[in-house]
Design a protein around this motif. Structure first.
Motif, PDB file in Angstrom:
ATOM      1  N   ARG A  46       0.816  -1.221   0.000  1.00  0.00           N
ATOM      2  CA  ARG A  46       0.000   0.000   0.000  1.00  0.00           C
ATOM      3  C   ARG A  46       0.844   1.265   0.000  1.00  0.00           C
ATOM      4  N   GLY A  49       4.271   0.468  -2.854  1.00  0.00           N
ATOM      5  CA  GLY A  49       3.915   0.100  -4.220  1.00  0.00           C
ATOM      6  C   GLY A  49       4.463  -1.217  -4.734  1.00  0.00           C
ATOM      7  N   HIS A  50       4.861  -2.109  -3.854  1.00  0.00           N
ATOM      8  CA  HIS A  50       5.364  -3.414  -4.287  1.00  0.00           C
ATOM      9  C   HIS A  50       4.208  -4.357  -4.584  1.00  0.00           C
ATOM     10  N   ASP A  51       4.497  -5.385  -5.315  1.00  0.00           N
ATOM     11  CA  ASP A  51       3.510  -6.399  -5.643  1.00  0.00           C
ATOM     12  C   ASP A  51       3.325  -7.340  -4.452  1.00  0.00           C
TER      13      ASP A  51
END
Length: 142
Positions: A46, A49-51
């Motif tokens: 959140r 911004g990582h997967d």
């Protein structure tokens, strides 16, 4: 054994100032509460911004390396609530409930808590617990 707070693991994954020291810690027995593992995933996805699948894989890799996820037991949950009720102050000691779970895990296990959070350090020390202080993102010690 050392208990890690979520920020310690985030520092490792983001290669922040504490990453090298946290890397040394996770090479020996370490523990992270299941709630703090959730916090790591939440923050990394959140906020940074990582997967989610990548972070899940990173956490699984750390587990294979010896990081143990501790369940949030009744004892830890109740103690965490008591800690927050006793120590929280919006400006002087803004400890989250997740912070309190990390502290309760360390206090229950009678092990040091690795953290860079000054409010969390103060709370654990006030409770007679041990702290493994880590540098924050700017390299400052709590």
């Amino acid at each position: 054994m050392t208990i890690l707070d979520a920020q310690a693991v985030i520092a490792l994954l983001r290669e922040e100032a504490a990453a090298e020291e946290v890397g040394r810690l996770v090479a020996s027995p370490t523990m992270l509460s299941a709630l703090n593992a959730a916090e790591v995933l939440d923050q990394m996805v959140r906020v940074f911004g990582h997967d989610a699948a990548d972070i899940h894989a990173d956490l699984a890799r750390l587990q294979r390396g010896g990081l143990w996820f501790a369940p949030v037991t009744d004892e830890v949950g109740i103690l965490a609530g008591q800690l927050r009720a006793r120590h929280y102050h919006r400006t002087r000691r803004a400890v989250s409930l997740a912070d309190c779970v990390a502290a309760a895990t360390a206090l229950t296990e009678k092990q040091p808590l690795a953290t860079a959070d000054p409010a969390l350090v103060a709370m654990v020390r006030d409770q007679g617990g041990q702290v493994h202080a880590l540098p924050d993102t700017g390299g400052n010690m709590p």
